[in-house]
Design a protein around this motif. Sequence first.
Motif, PDB file in Angstrom:
ATOM      1  N   GLU A 178      -7.207 -31.034 -12.974  1.00 39.98           N
ATOM      2  CA  GLU A 178      -7.396 -30.975 -14.429  1.00 39.98           C
ATOM      3  C   GLU A 178      -6.666 -32.123 -15.103  1.00 39.98           C
ATOM      4  N   GLU A 179      -5.424 -32.345 -14.709  1.00 37.68           N
ATOM      5  CA  GLU A 179      -4.635 -33.406 -15.344  1.00 37.68           C
ATOM      6  C   GLU A 179      -5.167 -34.789 -14.974  1.00 37.68           C
TER       7      GLU A 179
ATOM      8  N   ARG B 133      -8.408 -35.335 -16.941  1.00 37.55           N
ATOM      9  CA  ARG B 133      -8.101 -35.459 -18.367  1.00 37.55           C
ATOM     10  C   ARG B 133      -7.519 -36.843 -18.654  1.00 37.55           C
TER      11      ARG B 133
ATOM     12  N   TRP C  53     -13.314 -29.749  -8.378  1.00 36.21           N
ATOM     13  CA  TRP C  53     -12.995 -29.423  -9.776  1.00 36.21           C
ATOM     14  C   TRP C  53     -14.211 -28.811 -10.472  1.00 36.21           C
TER      15      TRP C  53
ATOM     16  N   ILE D 237      -7.877 -26.793 -23.880  1.00 31.37           N
ATOM     17  CA  ILE D 237      -9.192 -27.379 -23.573  1.00 31.37           C
ATOM     18  C   ILE D 237      -9.258 -28.837 -24.019  1.00 31.37           C
ATOM     19  N   HIS D 238      -8.072 -29.414 -24.240  1.00 30.09           N
ATOM     20  CA  HIS D 238      -7.930 -30.853 -24.501  1.00 30.09           C
ATOM     21  C   HIS D 238      -8.582 -31.316 -25.800  1.00 30.09           C
TER      22      HIS D 238
ATOM     23  N   ARG E 256     -14.270 -24.912 -11.821  1.00 30.99           N
ATOM     24  CA  ARG E 256     -14.453 -24.627 -13.242  1.00 30.99           C
ATOM     25  C   ARG E 256     -15.719 -23.804 -13.489  1.00 30.99           C
TER      26      ARG E 256
ATOM     27  N   HIS F 243     -13.451 -34.348  -7.450  1.00 27.77           N
ATOM     28  CA  HIS F 243     -14.242 -34.033  -8.636  1.00 27.77           C
ATOM     29  C   HIS F 243     -15.251 -32.925  -8.337  1.00 27.77           C
TER      30      HIS F 243
ATOM     31  N   LEU G  35      -6.222 -27.360  -8.431  1.00 23.61           N
ATOM     32  CA  LEU G  35      -6.986 -27.370  -9.681  1.00 23.61           C
ATOM     33  C   LEU G  35      -6.120 -27.853 -10.845  1.00 23.61           C
ATOM     34  N   ASP G  36      -4.855 -27.427 -10.899  1.00 23.86           N
ATOM     35  CA  ASP G  36      -3.949 -27.885 -11.955  1.00 23.86           C
ATOM     36  C   ASP G  36      -3.840 -29.404 -11.952  1.00 23.86           C
TER      37      ASP G  36
END
Length: 298
Positions: free
Chosen positions: A70-71, A74, A11, A139-140, A15, A8, A66-67
């Motif tokens: 992100e998932e 999310r 991440w 951006i979800h 970002r 985290h 990072l990919d």
Amino acid sequence: MINYKQLHHFWTVARAGGIVRAAERSGLAPQTLSGQIATLEADLGVSLFKRQGRGLALTDTGRVALDYAEEIFRLGDELEEAIRSRASGRAVPFRVGIADVVPKTIAWLLLAPSMKLPEPMRIVCREGKFDALLGELAIHKLDVVLADGPMPPNMDVRGYSHKLSESTIGFFATPSLAATLQNGFPHSLNGAPLLLPGGEAAVRGPLLRWLDAAGLRPHIVGEFDDSALMRAFAEAGAGIFPSALAVGEQLCRQNAMVHLGDAAGVVETYYAISVERRLTHPAVRAISAAANEGQKPG
């Protein structure tokens, strides 16, 4: 096993674009973030960042990490939201973007399975331009986007296209307009007023090629980016309406349209686009499962 707290921190820095900025946003000391990332890199045996001028840039491995991060986060947010909704008895939100070229009837047929789930579902539909909806998806702000084509390869958005269904394109006209057409189909299209989907519609090109190959020269009286607006013009008798069969046949049952014939070989394909390679939202899984079972719009 990976340390998710350290992940985290990675991440957050990735970002934010740097440790100092991430520290300002998170309230943690830059030394803390730097130390956590160094520990994560040591545990993984890779470098996630590299020096670039006075700042940091992701390595190739860092971009992959990072990919996944992100998932992961999310999904964590989605899990928390779903559990809180279930615990409080609130409906689980299902946020759908619908490209404005997708007919409303088709959108309903595709989304209907999500309304039959045992857990309460609150569907939130947003309609708009395809690229704008993909930005919301990235951006979800959306769980899925329904479109008439797959994810464009040149879009700087990570997403996956899941084919749902396809429909043959037919030609429809009001009874009064149909009565004025000479000869049988498809020759009746020559010189006849025709409505066309706009340039963003995936089916426009194949439809024009079909007309050209058949030597047909209709009089194009209108072009529409919005499928609902094109349908409104058609119902008013402004021109012949090319449409997915499910939409046109519904209008025929209402005695609003006459089916003139089909554009053989011209199909419109519908996709659900998500940021996940593997679908996880229960409503999106329900839509995909129904499509795989052969429940097609037309």
